[in-house]
Design a protein around this motif. Structure first.
Motif, PDB file in Angstrom:
ATOM      1  N   CYS A  17       0.822  -1.214   0.000  1.00 38.81           N
ATOM      2  CA  CYS A  17       0.000   0.000   0.000  1.00 38.81           C
ATOM      3  C   CYS A  17       0.851   1.257   0.000  1.00 38.81           C
ATOM      4  CB  CYS A  17      -0.913   0.027   1.221  1.00 38.81           C
ATOM      5  SG  CYS A  17      -2.188  -1.228   1.200  1.00 38.81           S
ATOM      6  N   ASN A  18       2.084   1.158   0.444  1.00 40.63           N
ATOM      7  CA  ASN A  18       2.953   2.315   0.582  1.00 40.63           C
ATOM      8  C   ASN A  18       3.810   2.565  -0.657  1.00 40.63           C
ATOM      9  OD1 ASN A  18       4.004   4.466   1.928  1.00 40.63           O
ATOM     10  ND2 ASN A  18       5.588   3.296   2.962  1.00 40.63           N
ATOM     11  N   SER A  19       3.675   1.758  -1.705  1.00 42.46           N
ATOM     12  CA  SER A  19       4.518   1.946  -2.884  1.00 42.46           C
ATOM     13  C   SER A  19       4.129   3.223  -3.616  1.00 42.46           C
ATOM     14  CB  SER A  19       4.387   0.741  -3.825  1.00 42.46           C
ATOM     15  OG  SER A  19       3.092   0.692  -4.359  1.00 42.46           O
ATOM     16  N   THR A  20       5.093   3.797  -4.323  1.00 40.99           N
ATOM     17  CA  THR A  20       4.848   5.069  -4.997  1.00 40.99           C
ATOM     18  C   THR A  20       3.973   4.905  -6.221  1.00 40.99           C
ATOM     19  OG1 THR A  20       6.902   4.816  -6.218  1.00 40.99           O
ATOM     20  CG2 THR A  20       6.982   6.094  -4.172  1.00 40.99           C
ATOM     21  N   GLY A  21       4.123   3.830  -6.965  1.00 43.69           N
ATOM     22  CA  GLY A  21       3.255   3.592  -8.120  1.00 43.69           C
ATOM     23  C   GLY A  21       3.464   4.591  -9.244  1.00 43.69           C
ATOM     24  N   ASN A  22       2.582   4.565 -10.185  1.00 40.76           N
ATOM     25  CA  ASN A  22       2.633   5.442 -11.340  1.00 40.76           C
ATOM     26  C   ASN A  22       1.931   6.751 -11.010  1.00 40.76           C
ATOM     27  OD1 ASN A  22       2.350   6.717 -13.795  1.00 40.76           O
ATOM     28  ND2 ASN A  22       1.872   4.850 -14.902  1.00 40.76           N
ATOM     29  N   PRO A  23       2.598   7.918 -11.169  1.00 38.99           N
ATOM     30  CA  PRO A  23       1.953   9.183 -10.829  1.00 38.99           C
ATOM     31  C   PRO A  23       0.746   9.498 -11.710  1.00 38.99           C
ATOM     32  CG  PRO A  23       4.078   9.568 -11.856  1.00 38.99           C
ATOM     33  CD  PRO A  23       3.973   8.092 -11.611  1.00 38.99           C
ATOM     34  N   GLU A  24       0.601   8.854 -12.859  1.00 37.40           N
ATOM     35  CA  GLU A  24      -0.557   9.085 -13.717  1.00 37.40           C
ATOM     36  C   GLU A  24      -1.846   8.610 -13.057  1.00 37.40           C
ATOM     37  OE1 GLU A  24      -1.096  10.182 -16.949  1.00 37.40           O
ATOM     38  OE2 GLU A  24       0.952  10.631 -17.517  1.00 37.40           O
ATOM     39  N   PHE A  25      -1.766   7.663 -12.120  1.00 39.18           N
ATOM     40  CA  PHE A  25      -2.960   7.081 -11.534  1.00 39.18           C
ATOM     41  C   PHE A  25      -3.368   7.730 -10.220  1.00 39.18           C
ATOM     42  CE2 PHE A  25      -1.216   3.337 -13.911  1.00 39.18           C
ATOM     43  CZ  PHE A  25      -2.159   3.388 -14.913  1.00 39.18           C
ATOM     44  N   ARG A  26      -2.561   8.610  -9.676  1.00 45.45           N
ATOM     45  CA  ARG A  26      -2.892   9.241  -8.406  1.00 45.45           C
ATOM     46  C   ARG A  26      -3.988  10.276  -8.610  1.00 45.45           C
ATOM     47  NH1 ARG A  26       3.142  10.448  -6.728  1.00 45.45           N
ATOM     48  NH2 ARG A  26       3.840   8.318  -6.548  1.00 45.45           N
ATOM     49  N   ALA A  27      -4.908  10.348  -7.671  1.00 45.60           N
ATOM     50  CA  ALA A  27      -5.998  11.306  -7.782  1.00 45.60           C
ATOM     51  C   ALA A  27      -5.570  12.688  -7.287  1.00 45.60           C
ATOM     52  CB  ALA A  27      -7.215  10.826  -7.015  1.00 45.60           C
ATOM     53  N   ILE A  28      -4.939  12.748  -6.122  1.00 45.35           N
ATOM     54  CA  ILE A  28      -4.527  14.031  -5.553  1.00 45.35           C
ATOM     55  C   ILE A  28      -3.134  13.868  -4.954  1.00 45.35           C
ATOM     56  CG2 ILE A  28      -5.011  15.802  -3.838  1.00 45.35           C
ATOM     57  CD1 ILE A  28      -7.931  15.062  -4.009  1.00 45.35           C
ATOM     58  N   ASP A  29      -2.251  14.793  -5.250  1.00 47.82           N
ATOM     59  CA  ASP A  29      -0.904  14.814  -4.701  1.00 47.82           C
ATOM     60  C   ASP A  29      -0.660  16.187  -4.101  1.00 47.82           C
ATOM     61  OD1 ASP A  29       0.585  12.494  -4.862  1.00 47.82           O
ATOM     62  OD2 ASP A  29       1.064  12.789  -6.971  1.00 47.82           O
ATOM     63  N   TYR A  30      -0.072  16.237  -2.921  1.00 51.10           N
ATOM     64  CA  TYR A  30       0.329  17.499  -2.302  1.00 51.10           C
ATOM     65  C   TYR A  30       1.726  17.338  -1.740  1.00 51.10           C
ATOM     66  CZ  TYR A  30      -4.517  19.000  -2.475  1.00 51.10           C
ATOM     67  OH  TYR A  30      -5.757  19.352  -2.910  1.00 51.10           O
ATOM     68  N   GLY A  31       2.471  18.414  -1.742  1.00 53.60           N
ATOM     69  CA  GLY A  31       3.764  18.404  -1.087  1.00 53.60           C
ATOM     70  C   GLY A  31       4.931  18.397  -2.043  1.00 53.60           C
ATOM     71  N   PRO A  32       6.121  18.421  -1.489  1.00 53.95           N
ATOM     72  CA  PRO A  32       7.332  18.475  -2.312  1.00 53.95           C
ATOM     73  C   PRO A  32       7.609  17.146  -2.994  1.00 53.95           C
ATOM     74  CG  PRO A  32       7.911  18.247  -0.014  1.00 53.95           C
ATOM     75  CD  PRO A  32       6.419  18.412  -0.065  1.00 53.95           C
ATOM     76  N   GLY A  33       8.338  17.206  -4.074  1.00 54.52           N
ATOM     77  CA  GLY A  33       8.797  15.998  -4.741  1.00 54.52           C
ATOM     78  C   GLY A  33       7.774  15.325  -5.639  1.00 54.52           C
ATOM     79  N   ILE A  34       6.787  16.051  -6.124  1.00 55.40           N
ATOM     80  CA  ILE A  34       5.814  15.458  -7.045  1.00 55.40           C
ATOM     81  C   ILE A  34       6.491  15.310  -8.398  1.00 55.40           C
ATOM     82  CG2 ILE A  34       3.608  15.764  -8.208  1.00 55.40           C
ATOM     83  CD1 ILE A  34       2.687  17.376  -5.785  1.00 55.40           C
ATOM     84  N   ALA A  35       6.508  14.093  -8.915  1.00 55.73           N
ATOM     85  CA  ALA A  35       7.177  13.821 -10.190  1.00 55.73           C
ATOM     86  C   ALA A  35       6.349  14.365 -11.352  1.00 55.73           C
ATOM     87  CB  ALA A  35       7.368  12.319 -10.359  1.00 55.73           C
ATOM     88  N   PRO A  36       6.989  15.054 -12.306  1.00 55.70           N
ATOM     89  CA  PRO A  36       6.254  15.540 -13.472  1.00 55.70           C
ATOM     90  C   PRO A  36       5.791  14.379 -14.344  1.00 55.70           C
ATOM     91  CG  PRO A  36       8.567  16.192 -13.599  1.00 55.70           C
ATOM     92  CD  PRO A  36       8.384  15.461 -12.320  1.00 55.70           C
ATOM     93  N   ILE A  37       4.640  14.540 -14.972  1.00 58.22           N
ATOM     94  CA  ILE A  37       4.112  13.548 -15.906  1.00 58.22           C
ATOM     95  C   ILE A  37       4.000  14.204 -17.273  1.00 58.22           C
ATOM     96  CG2 ILE A  37       2.874  12.257 -14.121  1.00 58.22           C
ATOM     97  CD1 ILE A  37       0.312  13.670 -14.970  1.00 58.22           C
ATOM     98  N   ALA A  38       3.758  13.399 -18.308  1.00 55.65           N
ATOM     99  CA  ALA A  38       3.610  13.952 -19.661  1.00 55.65           C
ATOM    100  C   ALA A  38       2.498  15.003 -19.640  1.00 55.65           C
ATOM    101  CB  ALA A  38       3.285  12.845 -20.641  1.00 55.65           C
ATOM    102  N   GLY A  39       2.815  16.200 -20.100  1.00 52.34           N
ATOM    103  CA  GLY A  39       1.879  17.314 -20.085  1.00 52.34           C
ATOM    104  C   GLY A  39       2.246  18.368 -19.057  1.00 52.34           C
ATOM    105  N   SER A  40       3.030  17.982 -18.045  1.00 53.72           N
ATOM    106  CA  SER A  40       3.489  18.944 -17.040  1.00 53.72           C
ATOM    107  C   SER A  40       4.453  19.935 -17.682  1.00 53.72           C
ATOM    108  CB  SER A  40       4.209  18.227 -15.897  1.00 53.72           C
ATOM    109  OG  SER A  40       3.357  17.357 -15.212  1.00 53.72           O
ATOM    110  N   LEU A  41       4.485  21.142 -17.152  1.00 55.79           N
ATOM    111  CA  LEU A  41       5.390  22.154 -17.695  1.00 55.79           C
ATOM    112  C   LEU A  41       6.850  21.779 -17.490  1.00 55.79           C
ATOM    113  CD1 LEU A  41       3.572  25.406 -16.550  1.00 55.79           C
ATOM    114  CD2 LEU A  41       3.560  24.353 -18.816  1.00 55.79           C
ATOM    115  N   THR A  42       7.139  20.984 -16.482  1.00 59.52           N
ATOM    116  CA  THR A  42       8.523  20.605 -16.178  1.00 59.52           C
ATOM    117  C   THR A  42       8.853  19.187 -16.642  1.00 59.52           C
ATOM    118  OG1 THR A  42       7.823  19.899 -13.972  1.00 59.52           O
ATOM    119  CG2 THR A  42       8.660  22.155 -14.196  1.00 59.52           C
ATOM    120  N   TYR A  43       8.005  18.568 -17.434  1.00 54.88           N
ATOM    121  CA  TYR A  43       8.249  17.196 -17.890  1.00 54.88           C
ATOM    122  C   TYR A  43       9.466  17.167 -18.805  1.00 54.88           C
ATOM    123  CZ  TYR A  43       7.374  12.562 -19.824  1.00 54.88           C
ATOM    124  OH  TYR A  43       7.483  11.248 -20.205  1.00 54.88           O
TER     125      TYR A  43
END
Length: 100
Positions: A17-43
């Motif tokens: 349950c604690n694995s990071t997984g694919n950021p494309e599937f997360r519903a809501i992310d808050y905080g530092p270290g959010i990985a950019p995904i395709a479409g992000s300005l910093t991707y």
């Protein structure tokens, strides 16, 4: 022995349950270290936005559709060196209603 088996099973389940997984599937992310995904300005390590003279700490929103057709809303913050930091992401599925 039974208690040990239960503890090992609980550890395995909680670790999964604690694995990071694919950021494309997360519903809501808050905080530092959010990985950019395709479409992000910093991707891809480059910022596509022209920051101009935006002040340090300035925040803005960027919206796009991800590879699954979901609406993604990201909030960015301008850092001291002029780079961008994603500090929140919300992924919302797009639903098509009955003529709405």
């Amino acid at each position: 022995m039974k208690q040990l088996l239960v503890m090992v099973l609980a550890t395995v389940v909680l670790t999964a349950c604690n694995s990071t997984g694919n950021p494309e599937f997360r519903a809501i992310d808050y905080g530092p270290g959010i990985a950019p995904i395709a479409g992000s300005l910093t991707y891809g390590g480059k910022s596509k936005a022209r920051l101009g003279n935006m002040p340090v700490g300035y925040t803005f929103t960027h919206e796009f559709l991800n590879g699954f057709g979901n609406r993604v809303e990201e909030r960015y913050r301008v850092l001291e060196d002029g780079s961008l930091d994603i500090y929140s992401r919300r992924i919302t599925p797009i639903t098509i209603g009955h003529g709405y």
